[in-house]
Design an enzyme around this catalytic site. Structure first.
Site, PDB file in Angstrom:
ATOM      1  N   SER A 102      53.771  38.196  72.055  1.00 13.19           N
ATOM      2  CA  SER A 102      54.979  37.569  72.608  1.00 13.19           C
ATOM      3  C   SER A 102      56.203  37.985  71.787  1.00 13.19           C
ATOM      4  CB  SER A 102      54.809  36.052  72.674  1.00 13.19           C
ATOM      5  OG  SER A 102      55.860  35.466  73.407  1.00 13.19           O
ATOM      6  N   HIS A 225      55.871  32.754  79.502  1.00  8.05           N
ATOM      7  CA  HIS A 225      55.008  33.750  80.155  1.00  8.05           C
ATOM      8  C   HIS A 225      54.464  33.231  81.490  1.00  8.05           C
ATOM      9  CE1 HIS A 225      55.356  36.313  76.688  1.00  8.05           C
ATOM     10  NE2 HIS A 225      55.079  35.277  75.933  1.00  8.05           N
TER      11      HIS A 225
END
Length: 341
Positions: A102, A225
């Site tokens: 991430s 996400h």
């Protein structure tokens, strides 16, 4: 280049008050990283990392640049320990690949030569602001689902989405409303789902009834996400359009595909879409292992990635560089193994 080595950088959730204080005290190279971060952002990020308060550090707008800064400070300290006179992000230890989970993907950019530190931190803080904003506009969250395969869990997310959307009166007012997806393919038996609050609740209930060992809510400020972050993609696209992103000299393994990227335009597309897309961490580690990487350095706060690597592939060496004593320990191990002189 050291073909057997890859650098891994952790993502949000690894932050903790006090992180980086030890390496700041011991390493001139690390102090330079913190000073550059404070100067770039216009406030003392280093003080926030070292002293908190925790609730302020945990805010996405602060946590993301803090994790990137601390990760790069430890890397700077490691390279300095290996060669005090001639150290840089990728020297004397130049990895074959870099990857990050991430926001950790942003930590990889200066190492890969794709972006300088100041631009990275300014963009990451804006990324955090955009993501935090969507978390308030469309409240949601993330949950780790333990001991359930991705196929049945994907079906559960689809069913939960259909049910949540059916409960909405009229048209959804946000692209993430009523939606939940698999967000992080972290390791076998450890998958994270993410979505709008009601859809996430439904998916968690279904997972428990269909055999998941545990469903653990994560301490995050939004449904990262997932489609909830789609408006943040548009904002981030504008930010990235203003950056002088360069072709990477060290391939960056993409979160979205688990494949290597070096081209600047491909990296720009990856970084833009990544906030609303699933993190393919299993594919990332599998690709690296299949490419001949045998030594993984997790650089930054926490040890979450090391645990994932060990669950994904066997027979690999994983070292952590997230404490000051680990800097000298890892430097010594690298020399003993002949990876660096």
């Amino acid at each position: 280049m050291t073909s057997r080595v890859a650098f891994l950088f952790p993502g949000q959730g690894s932050q903790a008050v006090g992180m980086g204080a030890d390496v700041f005290a011991s390493s001139p190279a690390a102090r330079r990283v913190f000073a550059a971060a404070d100067d770039a952002l216009g406030f003392s990020l280093s003080d926030l990392c070292f002293n908190g308060p925790e609730e302020t550090l945990r805010d996405t707008i602060n946590a993301q640049p803090a994790i990137v800064t601390v990760s790069l400070a430890y890397l700077a300290a490691l390279q300095e320990a290996l060669s005090p006179e001639q150290s840089s992000w990728s020297s004397p230890l130049k990895p074959a690949f870099v990857a990050g989970h991430s926001v950790g993907e942003w930590s990889a950019l200066p190492v890969a030569g794709a972006l300088d530190l100041k631009e990275t931190l300014l963009a990451v803080r804006e990324r955090g602001r955009l993501m935090e904003h969507e978390g308030k506009v469309c409240p949601g969250g993330m949950s780790a689902v333990i001991a359930m395969d991705e196929e049945p869990l994907g079906q559960i997310c689809q069913e939960a989405t259909e049910q949540a959307l059916a409960e909405i009166t009229g048209q959804p007012t946000h692209p993430g409303q009523g939606r939940v997806i698999i967000a992080n393919y972290n390791a076998p038996g450890q998958i994270v789902i993410s979505g709008e609050k009601r859809a996430l609740e439904l998916a968690g209930e279904l997972a428990k009834t269909r055999g998941a060992k545990r469903v653990i809510p994560l301490a995050v400020s939004g449904a990262f996400h997932s489609p909830v972050m789609q408006p943040a993609v548009e904002g981030l696209s504008k930010t990235l359009a203003e950056l002088e992103l360069r072709d990477a000299t060290i391939p960056v393994i993409a979160n979205i595909s688990g494949a290597p990227l070096s081209n600047a335009s491909a990296l720009r597309q990856e970084l833009t879409q990544q906030v609303a897309s699933s993190v393919q961490w299993v594919k990332t580690i599998q690709y690296l292992a299949e490419s001949g990487v045998t030594t993984f350095l997790e650089i930054g706060p926490g040890q979450a990635l090391a645990g994932m690597v060990k669950r994904i592939a066997k027979g690999l060496t994983v070292m952590n560089v997230g404490k000051v004593e680990e800097v000298s320990k890892v430097a010594a191990q690298l020399r003993e193994q002949g990876i660096v002189n």
